[in-house]
Design a protein around this motif. Structure first.
Motif: not given
Length: 64
Positions: A43-64
């Protein structure tokens, strides 16, 4: 330091993700990473593409 445009995009991304109840999340401006729960990555990758955000989406882990 990050450019003002990138900071504005981060703030906007935080507002949109918060409004869609996608929590927890973390934005790393130095590396251009957006950490979100594993179940919400698509979902967030689609949002980034739609809004043209320059972010790479990765999984949030307990160590992130």
């Amino acid at each position: 330091m990050a450019s003002p445009d990138l900071i504005e995009q981060r703030q906007y991304a935080e507002a949109v993700l918060g409004g869609l109840n996608i929590r927890p999340f973390r934005v790393d401006l130095t590396d251009g990473l957006l950490f979100v729960p594993k179940s919400r990555i698509a979902v967030v990758r689609k949002l980034c593409k739609h809004f043209d955000w320059p972010f790479k989406v990765t999984a949030l882990t307990s160590s992130s």
